[in-house]
Design a protein around this motif. Structure first.
Motif, PDB file in Angstrom:
ATOM      1  N   VAL A   1       0.857  -1.188   0.000  1.00 20.06           N
ATOM      2  CA  VAL A   1       0.000   0.000   0.000  1.00 20.06           C
ATOM      3  C   VAL A   1       0.892   1.237   0.000  1.00 20.06           C
ATOM      4  O   VAL A   1       1.774   1.366   0.843  1.00 20.06           O
ATOM      5  CB  VAL A   1      -0.938   0.018   1.220  1.00 20.06           C
ATOM      6  CG1 VAL A   1      -1.858   1.233   1.162  1.00 20.06           C
ATOM      7  CG2 VAL A   1      -1.761  -1.255   1.286  1.00 20.06           C
ATOM      8  N   ARG A   2       0.668   2.114  -0.981  1.00 19.38           N
ATOM      9  CA  ARG A   2       1.437   3.358  -1.073  1.00 19.38           C
ATOM     10  C   ARG A   2       0.470   4.537  -1.042  1.00 19.38           C
ATOM     11  O   ARG A   2      -0.613   4.472  -1.622  1.00 19.38           O
ATOM     12  CB  ARG A   2       2.248   3.414  -2.371  1.00 19.38           C
ATOM     13  CG  ARG A   2       3.400   2.443  -2.456  1.00 19.38           C
ATOM     14  CD  ARG A   2       4.202   2.691  -3.729  1.00 19.38           C
ATOM     15  NE  ARG A   2       5.403   1.894  -3.815  1.00 19.38           N
ATOM     16  CZ  ARG A   2       5.474   0.716  -4.405  1.00 19.38           C
ATOM     17  NH1 ARG A   2       4.390   0.210  -4.962  1.00 19.38           N
ATOM     18  NH2 ARG A   2       6.608   0.040  -4.447  1.00 19.38           N
ATOM     19  N   VAL A   3       0.879   5.603  -0.371  1.00 19.43           N
ATOM     20  CA  VAL A   3       0.119   6.855  -0.379  1.00 19.43           C
ATOM     21  C   VAL A   3       0.986   7.914  -1.030  1.00 19.43           C
ATOM     22  O   VAL A   3       2.060   8.250  -0.529  1.00 19.43           O
ATOM     23  CB  VAL A   3      -0.282   7.281   1.043  1.00 19.43           C
ATOM     24  CG1 VAL A   3      -1.022   8.619   0.999  1.00 19.43           C
ATOM     25  CG2 VAL A   3      -1.164   6.224   1.691  1.00 19.43           C
ATOM     26  N   CYS A   4       0.545   8.410  -2.165  1.00 17.92           N
ATOM     27  CA  CYS A   4       1.281   9.421  -2.926  1.00 17.92           C
ATOM     28  C   CYS A   4       0.368  10.630  -3.093  1.00 17.92           C
ATOM     29  O   CYS A   4      -0.617  10.572  -3.849  1.00 17.92           O
ATOM     30  CB  CYS A   4       1.704   8.892  -4.295  1.00 17.92           C
ATOM     31  SG  CYS A   4       2.712   7.393  -4.227  1.00 17.92           S
ATOM     32  N   GLY A   5       0.701  11.691  -2.385  1.00 11.06           N
ATOM     33  CA  GLY A   5      -0.160  12.867  -2.453  1.00 11.06           C
ATOM     34  C   GLY A   5      -1.521  12.557  -1.873  1.00 11.06           C
ATOM     35  O   GLY A   5      -1.656  12.141  -0.727  1.00 11.06           O
ATOM     36  N   LYS A   6      -2.566  12.720  -2.673  1.00 11.09           N
ATOM     37  CA  LYS A   6      -3.933  12.426  -2.238  1.00 11.09           C
ATOM     38  C   LYS A   6      -4.432  11.080  -2.733  1.00 11.09           C
ATOM     39  O   LYS A   6      -5.620  10.781  -2.646  1.00 11.09           O
ATOM     40  CB  LYS A   6      -4.882  13.523  -2.737  1.00 11.09           C
ATOM     41  CG  LYS A   6      -4.582  14.911  -2.190  1.00 11.09           C
ATOM     42  CD  LYS A   6      -5.565  15.913  -2.723  1.00 11.09           C
ATOM     43  CE  LYS A   6      -5.259  17.303  -2.169  1.00 11.09           C
ATOM     44  NZ  LYS A   6      -6.208  18.316  -2.660  1.00 11.09           N
ATOM     45  N   LEU A   7      -3.522  10.261  -3.254  1.00 10.03           N
ATOM     46  CA  LEU A   7      -3.909   8.971  -3.821  1.00 10.03           C
ATOM     47  C   LEU A   7      -3.410   7.831  -2.952  1.00 10.03           C
ATOM     48  O   LEU A   7      -2.314   7.894  -2.374  1.00 10.03           O
ATOM     49  CB  LEU A   7      -3.349   8.815  -5.237  1.00 10.03           C
ATOM     50  CG  LEU A   7      -3.926   9.733  -6.320  1.00 10.03           C
ATOM     51  CD1 LEU A   7      -3.177   9.516  -7.616  1.00 10.03           C
ATOM     52  CD2 LEU A   7      -5.403   9.476  -6.511  1.00 10.03           C
ATOM     53  N   CYS A   8      -4.220   6.769  -2.885  1.00  8.42           N
ATOM     54  CA  CYS A   8      -3.827   5.524  -2.227  1.00  8.42           C
ATOM     55  C   CYS A   8      -3.749   4.442  -3.299  1.00  8.42           C
ATOM     56  O   CYS A   8      -4.721   4.216  -4.023  1.00  8.42           O
ATOM     57  CB  CYS A   8      -4.836   5.159  -1.145  1.00  8.42           C
ATOM     58  SG  CYS A   8      -4.422   3.643  -0.267  1.00  8.42           S
ATOM     59  N   ILE A   9      -2.586   3.787  -3.413  1.00  8.27           N
ATOM     60  CA  ILE A   9      -2.355   2.797  -4.469  1.00  8.27           C
ATOM     61  C   ILE A   9      -2.111   1.441  -3.820  1.00  8.27           C
ATOM     62  O   ILE A   9      -1.277   1.304  -2.923  1.00  8.27           O
ATOM     63  CB  ILE A   9      -1.157   3.193  -5.353  1.00  8.27           C
ATOM     64  CG1 ILE A   9      -1.408   4.554  -6.012  1.00  8.27           C
ATOM     65  CG2 ILE A   9      -0.905   2.142  -6.416  1.00  8.27           C
ATOM     66  CD1 ILE A   9      -0.284   5.017  -6.882  1.00  8.27           C
TER      67      ILE A   9
END
Length: 523
Positions: A125-133
């Motif tokens: 799980v990655r959080v980049c800016g306002k996105l969760c991938i």
């Protein structure tokens, strides 16, 4: 509009981040990949989105992390290619630094918790800016499926996702089932305020009870002044005690029946002083709840230990994969060498018979050649079979070694986690007991302060009625109040002792739960 190659834009962003954001408030900026990306790879678009760049070009033929960020940015916007920048990046009176670590006006930080409930492989799980991938990976970190979603659309819920494969094609069935919890970030200093806002009824009840407890002594003192002609066992006085007395723990408004007069302990009163019944109201602020096992597992020390063990296990698996790959490569090299030797021997044998055949073209020489070639093929096949069997045996041994080493590592990790959880529980429980002792001291101080104020009011009232009040009468009033305070403190200490015993019993149950979990996870 200005066009920047990614290297030039990154240089500008690094040297003058605030000025670059201000520039993008008035001008259009287009960022495009550098020419050396012959493999169609992509740069991170989030860096330039944070600076307010309007057009961030990517290589759409490569579905890497950068392209997944781009898909997640516009997927929940009706797949429209336009997004409105935040207000603080558009207003001329606001200034924004893309590399700042402090909070931004008008933006509320969130805390995101993800629990993977069902998945066949590893999940990253990655959080980049306002996105969760979400990435569903193999053990070698190869990404099988991916799914990206803005944090703003997540809620506290169970969520199943139809992921996309490496070619960005939607899967027919969900490949991931997770529990997602999104909350506003609250600093520890404001935790009590947020708790009061989240459960205002309980907070108001606690405040009302505390006010009733603090006012109980005043109410009973007023009852004494009105009942100077009444004895201790008067019924109105008992009914009044029943009306104003809350439960001992200070959390319930249910009235409790008063204790019989014979159960209330008294100290001998000096002659001429009225005896009185002591109220059953104590200044108990709150009942501390012991932290549960799940709450203890959320402590930073336990989470750090879990991350450390995950990295150790990941490194162990990577090490075994490396050994397996080396063994397979070694076997392939030996097979290739054996086949090369066989081919050379076959060619040499054929050339030799060809030279001999020029001298004598008999059938005997041809049959001899066929026999030798057949023997050579059998020898090569036998050696290949032996080599294959040897490799299978080595792989089996390696797999067994990997299995037992991983099993041992997991058992050691579980032991370490149980020991860490026990240590954290002891630390938290010690801190909770210290907090309870401080609360008890505060309750005693408040009680003494309240009683001292009443003593002074009693003396002032007696002085106003009798201006010729003697020192002996003052001493008599002080003595009666001292005895009264002693009784109050004694009963307060009894209630505090019971509260501490209840907390210690809860702590013991929590430690026992931790010990009971150990044989379950080890079995």
């Amino acid at each position: 509009m200005s066009s920047f190659v990614e290297t030039k834009a990154l240089e500008q962003l690094t040297k003058s981040p605030v000025e670059f954001v201000e520039y993008n408030k008035l001008q259009l900026s287009r960022i495009y990949p550098k020419g050396t990306r012959v493999d169609s790879s992509n740069y991170n678009p989030q860096l330039f989105w944070n600076a307010g760049c309007q057009l961030v070009a990517l290589n759409f033929q490569t579905i890497d992390l950068s392209m997944q960020l781009n898909l997640g940015m516009y997927e929940y916007n009706g797949k429209c290619g336009y997004r409105l920048k935040p207000e603080f990046m558009r207003r001329p009176d606001k200034h924004f630094d893309p590399f700042t670590e402090s909070t931004v006006d008008g933006i509320v930080a969130n805390t995101l918790s993800v629990k993977v409930c069902l998945c066949l492989c590893f999940v990253c799980v990655r959080v980049c800016g306002k996105l969760c991938i979400f990435h569903v990976c193999e053990r070698n970190e190869k990404i099988l499926f991916h799914y990206q979603v803005p944090v703003s659309v997540l809620k506290i819920q169970y969520r199943s996702s139809c992921s996309l494969n490496e070619k960005n094609q939607s899967l027919t069935l969900p490949a991931l089932f997770v529990y997602v919890e999104v909350k506003d970030y609250v600093p520890d200093t404001f935790a009590d305020v947020i708790e009061a806002l989240s459960n205002p009824i309980r907070y108001v009840n606690l405040m009302e009870q505390r006010a009733n407890q603090l006012a109980a002594l005043t109410l009973e003192e007023g009852g004494e002044e009105e009942g100077d002609k009444e004895t201790l066992s008067d019924a109105p006085s008992e009914s009044k005690d029943q009306r104003i007395t809350p439960a001992e723990n200070g959390l319930s408004h249910t009235p409790t029946p008063p204790k019989p007069q014979s159960l209330v302990s008294h100290q001998p009163q000096p002659a001429g002083t009225k005896t009185k019944s002591f109220p059953l109201t104590f200044l108990l602020y709150l009942e501390l709840e012991a932290q549960t096992v799940e709450e203890l597992k959320q402590q930073k020390g336990f989470v750090r230990e879990q991350r450390k063990q995950y990295k150790e296990m990941k490194e162990l698996v990577r090490k075994h994969h490396r050994k397996t790959s080396e063994l397979i490569k070694e076997h392939q090299a030996r097979v290739s060498e054996l086949q090369s030797q066989h081919q050379r021997r076959r060619s040499a044998l054929q050339k030799s018979h060809k030279r001999d055949g020029k001298k004598s073209r008999s059938e005997q020489s041809l049959s001899t050649l066929d026999q030798e070639l057949c023997d050579l093929e059998q020898e090569c096949s036998q050696r290949l079979a032996e080599l294959k069997e040897q490799q299978q045996q080595q792989l089996l041994t390696l797999r067994q070694e990997q299995y037992y080493s991983e099993k041992y590592q997991k058992r050691e990790h579980i032991k370490q986690l149980v020991e860490k959880l026990t240590s954290i529980a002891e630390e938290c429980q010690s801190a909770q007991l210290k907090k309870l002792r401080d609360i008890c001291e505060k309750e005693k101080k408040d009680l003494k302060k309240k009683m001292d104020k009443k003593r002074q009011e009693k003396i002032n009232e007696a002085k106003s009625k009798d201006k010729n009040m003697t020192e002996e009468e003052k001493l008599e009033i002080n003595r009666s109040f001292v005895n009264e305070v002693v009784q109050y403190i004694k009963r307060l200490e009894d209630a505090q002792s019971k509260r501490q015993e209840r907390l210690l019993e809860k702590h013991k149950d929590i430690r026992q739960q931790i010990l009971d979990e150990r044989p379950k996870v080890l079995s």
